[in-house]
Write a protein that holds these residues in place. Sequence first.
Motif, PDB file in Angstrom:
ATOM      1  N   ASP A 124      40.733  38.703  40.173  1.00 41.10           N
ATOM      2  CA  ASP A 124      40.982  39.456  41.302  1.00 41.10           C
ATOM      3  C   ASP A 124      42.005  38.787  42.084  1.00 41.10           C
ATOM      4  OD1 ASP A 124      39.573  37.190  41.738  1.00 41.10           O
ATOM      5  OD2 ASP A 124      38.051  38.274  43.168  1.00 41.10           O
ATOM      6  N   LYS A 125      42.921  37.850  41.577  1.00 40.89           N
ATOM      7  CA  LYS A 125      43.692  37.344  42.330  1.00 40.89           C
ATOM      8  C   LYS A 125      45.178  37.721  41.584  1.00 40.89           C
ATOM      9  CE  LYS A 125      45.679  32.654  43.657  1.00 40.89           C
ATOM     10  NZ  LYS A 125      45.473  31.094  43.232  1.00 40.89           N
ATOM     11  N   GLU A 126      45.973  38.456  42.462  1.00 41.60           N
ATOM     12  CA  GLU A 126      46.817  39.289  41.772  1.00 41.60           C
ATOM     13  C   GLU A 126      47.918  38.497  41.154  1.00 41.60           C
ATOM     14  OE1 GLU A 126      47.564  42.576  41.729  1.00 41.60           O
ATOM     15  OE2 GLU A 126      45.587  42.622  42.668  1.00 41.60           O
ATOM     16  N   PHE A 129      46.202  37.894  37.671  1.00 42.19           N
ATOM     17  CA  PHE A 129      46.000  38.807  36.823  1.00 42.19           C
ATOM     18  C   PHE A 129      47.522  39.240  36.256  1.00 42.19           C
ATOM     19  CE2 PHE A 129      45.610  43.591  36.063  1.00 42.19           C
ATOM     20  CZ  PHE A 129      44.406  43.294  35.275  1.00 42.19           C
ATOM     21  N   HIS A 153      36.354  35.465  38.909  1.00 39.12           N
ATOM     22  CA  HIS A 153      36.789  36.133  40.058  1.00 39.12           C
ATOM     23  C   HIS A 153      36.416  35.122  41.385  1.00 39.12           C
ATOM     24  CE1 HIS A 153      32.732  37.813  41.199  1.00 39.12           C
ATOM     25  NE2 HIS A 153      32.371  37.470  39.890  1.00 39.12           N
ATOM     26  N   GLY A 155      35.037  36.706  44.229  1.00 41.20           N
ATOM     27  CA  GLY A 155      33.968  37.323  45.042  1.00 41.20           C
ATOM     28  C   GLY A 155      32.624  37.120  44.768  1.00 41.20           C
ATOM     29  N   GLU A 157      29.175  38.516  43.005  1.00 40.47           N
ATOM     30  CA  GLU A 157      28.923  39.296  42.140  1.00 40.47           C
ATOM     31  C   GLU A 157      27.822  40.439  42.588  1.00 40.47           C
ATOM     32  OE1 GLU A 157      25.396  36.986  39.567  1.00 40.47           O
ATOM     33  OE2 GLU A 157      27.470  37.026  38.695  1.00 40.47           O
ATOM     34  N   ASP A 162      33.574  43.872  45.663  1.00 39.13           N
ATOM     35  CA  ASP A 162      34.100  42.675  44.979  1.00 39.13           C
ATOM     36  C   ASP A 162      34.023  42.943  43.504  1.00 39.13           C
ATOM     37  OD1 ASP A 162      34.401  41.363  47.392  1.00 39.13           O
ATOM     38  OD2 ASP A 162      32.761  40.116  47.075  1.00 39.13           O
ATOM     39  N   LYS A 165      36.343  45.727  42.235  1.00 40.30           N
ATOM     40  CA  LYS A 165      37.696  45.314  41.981  1.00 40.30           C
ATOM     41  C   LYS A 165      37.843  44.626  40.725  1.00 40.30           C
ATOM     42  CE  LYS A 165      41.538  42.413  44.192  1.00 40.30           C
ATOM     43  NZ  LYS A 165      41.762  41.850  45.624  1.00 40.30           N
ATOM     44  N   VAL A 166      36.903  43.707  40.220  1.00 44.02           N
ATOM     45  CA  VAL A 166      36.948  43.051  39.044  1.00 44.02           C
ATOM     46  C   VAL A 166      36.785  43.962  37.993  1.00 44.02           C
ATOM     47  CG1 VAL A 166      35.815  41.566  37.539  1.00 44.02           C
ATOM     48  CG2 VAL A 166      35.840  41.092  39.925  1.00 44.02           C
ATOM     49  N   LYS A 169      40.190  45.758  37.316  1.00 47.63           N
ATOM     50  CA  LYS A 169      41.162  44.904  36.568  1.00 47.63           C
ATOM     51  C   LYS A 169      40.677  45.107  34.948  1.00 47.63           C
ATOM     52  CE  LYS A 169      43.130  43.500  40.413  1.00 47.63           C
ATOM     53  NZ  LYS A 169      44.570  43.911  40.625  1.00 47.63           N
TER      54      LYS A 169
END
Length: 332
Positions: A124-126, A129, A153, A155, A157, A162, A165-166, A169
Amino acid sequence: MTKEELKSVLIEVREDRSVGFLTTGEILKKEYGEDVWTVKDLIPECSITALSGTPGSFKTWLTIEIARCISSGDKFLNKFEVARGTVLFIDKENHQKHIQKRLKQLGFSDDHNVIYLTDDIFVDKEEDFKKVLRAVNKFKPKLVVFDSLVRIHQGDENTSKDIAKVMGKFRVITQKGASVLFIHHHRKESSKAKKSPNSLRGSSDILAGLDSLLFVEKSSDEDLLTIEQAKARTQEIIEPFSVLIEKNKESGGIKFSYNGEYDPTKTVRDEVGKEIIELLKEKTEMSRADIIEIFSDEYSQNTIDMVLKELVPNILNKTSGPKNKFTFSLKK
């Protein structure tokens, strides 16, 4: 809207090209082909799969074994066909020393195309990723493994936003032609509670985003695992099955093999049998009624009678008493 009016609108929208769409008629006519699998019946191609279980249930072992089979083309558990190819592995649970030991125990060699991404990745960190996507574009893996979800991630769970978003990805990775497999954990429940898809820990968005969910449990038998498919988006759920763990004491090697469909009632009967044997070691001889009374809070009378029948005559003696009442004792 009439058929002619709809046809006119479709022509207009297609010329505009600002939105993509297909009519139901076009979908019905399209040839999509047969379902394709990364691991037959367990991991669909370009899918998201979770392998969940309690600590010590061989989750990491099994994912490494899946990676070995895909990279070599061997059937998983000598049972399930695989799509041969490269595997990208992101392991944030285990030290490289421990990874190396397991690779050796499972029989890996230089010929196995399993690539470990060693950077400290959060999907989740650009920037992180982008590293994953660069690796996916470069190695073109059949499978990308994450061990484990909670580690990859930043965030919460339990928070839908959060987790969404995962899972988003992961879906991007599948659009690149790879399947995603990640390790997760059960909620804390009674050891005797029946597992269901809701046993999966965390936000319901985890379950919603999965194409396949596999539960693994360690049997009371030290050499057996049970795998149960709790969700399958592309097929009917397959029957639970057991996995035999074969350990070579001399070499330290470990092998996993398919051990047939799993009968949950047999596991319960095995547990009851062990408890009855231990009880009779202390009491020497007991009546059927007394045995049933002792175990009635945990097991049904039918199960206890079935176990007593299975234990006689190889393990237990059965003696008829007054009014046709039976007593049981251990064979000497």
